[in-house]
Write an enzyme that holds these catalytic residues in place. Sequence first.
Site, mmCIF file in Angstrom:
data_model
loop_
_atom_site.group_PDB
_atom_site.id
_atom_site.type_symbol
_atom_site.label_atom_id
_atom_site.label_comp_id
_atom_site.label_asym_id
_atom_site.label_seq_id
_atom_site.Cartn_x
_atom_site.Cartn_y
_atom_site.Cartn_z
ATOM 1 N N GLU A 41 41.971 -43.084 79.187
ATOM 2 C CA GLU A 41 41.187 -43.547 80.331
ATOM 3 C C GLU A 41 41.840 -43.080 81.622
ATOM 4 O O GLU A 41 43.063 -43.113 81.731
ATOM 5 C CB GLU A 41 41.083 -45.072 80.325
ATOM 6 C CG GLU A 41 40.229 -45.568 79.183
ATOM 7 C CD GLU A 41 39.956 -47.063 79.258
ATOM 8 O OE1 GLU A 41 40.329 -47.706 80.248
ATOM 9 O OE2 GLU A 41 39.348 -47.581 78.319
ATOM 10 N N HIS A 60 34.799 -49.469 81.764
ATOM 11 C CA HIS A 60 35.799 -50.496 81.473
ATOM 12 C C HIS A 60 35.523 -51.764 82.276
ATOM 13 O O HIS A 60 36.404 -52.307 82.952
ATOM 14 C CB HIS A 60 37.203 -49.970 81.757
ATOM 15 C CG HIS A 60 38.259 -50.687 80.962
ATOM 16 N ND1 HIS A 60 39.274 -50.023 80.330
ATOM 17 C CD2 HIS A 60 38.451 -51.989 80.670
ATOM 18 C CE1 HIS A 60 40.048 -50.886 79.701
ATOM 19 N NE2 HIS A 60 39.560 -52.093 79.902
ATOM 20 N N ALA A 62 33.584 -54.471 80.769
ATOM 21 C CA ALA A 62 33.047 -55.485 79.865
ATOM 22 C C ALA A 62 33.648 -56.858 80.111
ATOM 23 O O ALA A 62 33.104 -57.860 79.688
ATOM 24 C CB ALA A 62 33.270 -55.075 78.410
ATOM 25 N N GLY A 63 34.764 -56.911 80.802
ATOM 26 C CA GLY A 63 35.437 -58.183 81.022
ATOM 27 C C GLY A 63 34.927 -58.968 82.210
ATOM 28 O O GLY A 63 35.546 -59.944 82.602
#
Length: 99
Positions: A41, A60, A62-63
């Site tokens: 990444e 990145h 999803a949190g």
Amino acid sequence: MKPEACLINVSRGQLVDDAALTAVLREKKIGGAALDVFESEPLPADSPYWDLENVLITPHTAGLADQLWEREYVLFADNLRRYLAHQPLLALVDKQKGY
């Protein structure tokens, strides 16, 4: 996996064998993939994932949760104060562990 299945990875990029996944996606052996994390990444510009129509790539994120940014700003401000005061920082990344 069934041919209509979709692999979703929002955990760790290292859990997925990229070569194997891109192969089954190209061959349409599974329906698709939704990927938020990758072994490397940011995802390199030459990654084969970019050319696959049956892949959803997210950055990145999803949190995301309620008050995520508020908590991030509080942590940043506290760490800035600590840094300026030569105190230990909070929530440091352990590069050996990968997070």
